[in-house]
Design a protein around this motif. Sequence first.
Motif, PDB file in Angstrom:
ATOM      1  N   GLU A   1      -8.996  -7.724  -3.432  1.00 40.87           N
ATOM      2  CA  GLU A   1      -9.794  -6.574  -3.853  1.00 40.87           C
ATOM      3  C   GLU A   1      -9.304  -6.021  -5.181  1.00 40.87           C
ATOM      4  O   GLU A   1     -10.105  -5.628  -6.036  1.00 40.87           O
ATOM      5  N   THR A   2      -7.998  -5.987  -5.362  1.00 44.76           N
ATOM      6  CA  THR A   2      -7.445  -5.478  -6.609  1.00 44.76           C
ATOM      7  C   THR A   2      -7.809  -6.387  -7.771  1.00 44.76           C
ATOM      8  O   THR A   2      -8.205  -5.920  -8.845  1.00 44.76           O
TER       9      THR A   2
ATOM     10  N   THR B   1      -5.305  -1.379  -1.864  1.00 45.36           N
ATOM     11  CA  THR B   1      -6.226  -2.462  -1.571  1.00 45.36           C
ATOM     12  C   THR B   1      -5.448  -3.767  -1.468  1.00 45.36           C
ATOM     13  O   THR B   1      -4.278  -3.850  -1.831  1.00 45.36           O
ATOM     14  N   SER B   2      -6.133  -4.786  -1.027  1.00 47.80           N
ATOM     15  CA  SER B   2      -5.511  -6.097  -0.907  1.00 47.80           C
ATOM     16  C   SER B   2      -5.419  -6.763  -2.282  1.00 47.80           C
ATOM     17  O   SER B   2      -5.981  -6.290  -3.274  1.00 47.80           O
TER      18      SER B   2
ATOM     19  N   TRP C   1     -10.870   2.722 -12.094  1.00 41.02           N
ATOM     20  CA  TRP C   1      -9.456   2.391 -11.988  1.00 41.02           C
ATOM     21  C   TRP C   1      -8.606   3.590 -12.383  1.00 41.02           C
ATOM     22  O   TRP C   1      -8.839   4.221 -13.392  1.00 41.02           O
TER      23      TRP C   1
ATOM     24  N   ALA D   1       0.838  -1.202   0.000  1.00 37.58           N
ATOM     25  CA  ALA D   1       0.000   0.000   0.000  1.00 37.58           C
ATOM     26  C   ALA D   1       0.867   1.243   0.000  1.00 37.58           C
ATOM     27  O   ALA D   1       1.936   1.288   0.621  1.00 37.58           O
TER      28      ALA D   1
ATOM     29  N   PHE E   1      -2.675   2.068  -5.791  1.00 37.92           N
ATOM     30  CA  PHE E   1      -3.864   1.538  -5.156  1.00 37.92           C
ATOM     31  C   PHE E   1      -3.492   1.063  -3.755  1.00 37.92           C
ATOM     32  O   PHE E   1      -2.364   0.688  -3.471  1.00 37.92           O
TER      33      PHE E   1
END
Length: 267
Positions: free
Chosen positions: A106-107, A102-103, A94, A39, A100
Amino acid sequence: MTSVVRLNRWAQVDPTPHPYDPAAALDGVRRLAPPVPPAAPAFPSLRPSDPVAWDAYQRACQQSLEWNTAMTEALVREYGPWASGWGMAPHATWDCWAPFVTSQDETVALVAEQLTRWRRWLEGAADRFGRLLPWLDAAAAAGPDDAVAAWEAAITELLTATVAWVEDDDGWQGRCHRVLTWLLTAAGLPEERSVTLVNQALGSRFDGWVRLSAADVADIAEHLARDVVGPRYGAFAGPGQGGDDWPDTWPDGWPSWRATNRARPHS
């Protein structure tokens, strides 16, 4: 989007030769996706006062772009060249330029969603082209006047549909450029000429962040249709040369570039 190819030619994005199952998209993207970078730190509000945070953010941006490139290359290998535009789907959420946060799961889910949106948009364009291109061919065989009328109607339909697909008033320009260029290349015009004609038809006067009006669509369609058929049929009467002596778009956008009784506001 750091896409692998420029998407100017319809042959690059035509989804027809490439099967795609949206129900299997998530599993496919999960299998193909590289590991998501860590992250990113919060965007530094005062760059000069926090150089360490700014450097960290820039590194995260670079990692994000590299991840996007790797993801795009994997999608193209798996699904075909049309997938290179997955980050440009209508109503896209996007942003390939920003890191980004996110995990992995999630991605991957977001990429699969964007890929399916892009595919559906291309399939809609393919359906329209499948109907419009035979009509344009038949009109061309009938003569230049019929060809100009057919092109004008086809361009009007595409512009109207494309603007309707875009939620934000500031997002139509790229979509219209792209779809019109695809139509021209699908009809057999060379890529370079197609890009030039579309750029000329849209022009700098449509750079404002406002949605296209009906008068704008009519101007673009008439201008581009005549240029496509050929210069011989694309010449409008100039100021003082007769013809329509009243502006066509009164009161909105008055006077029009088509008005013959006064100089054109845009070249």
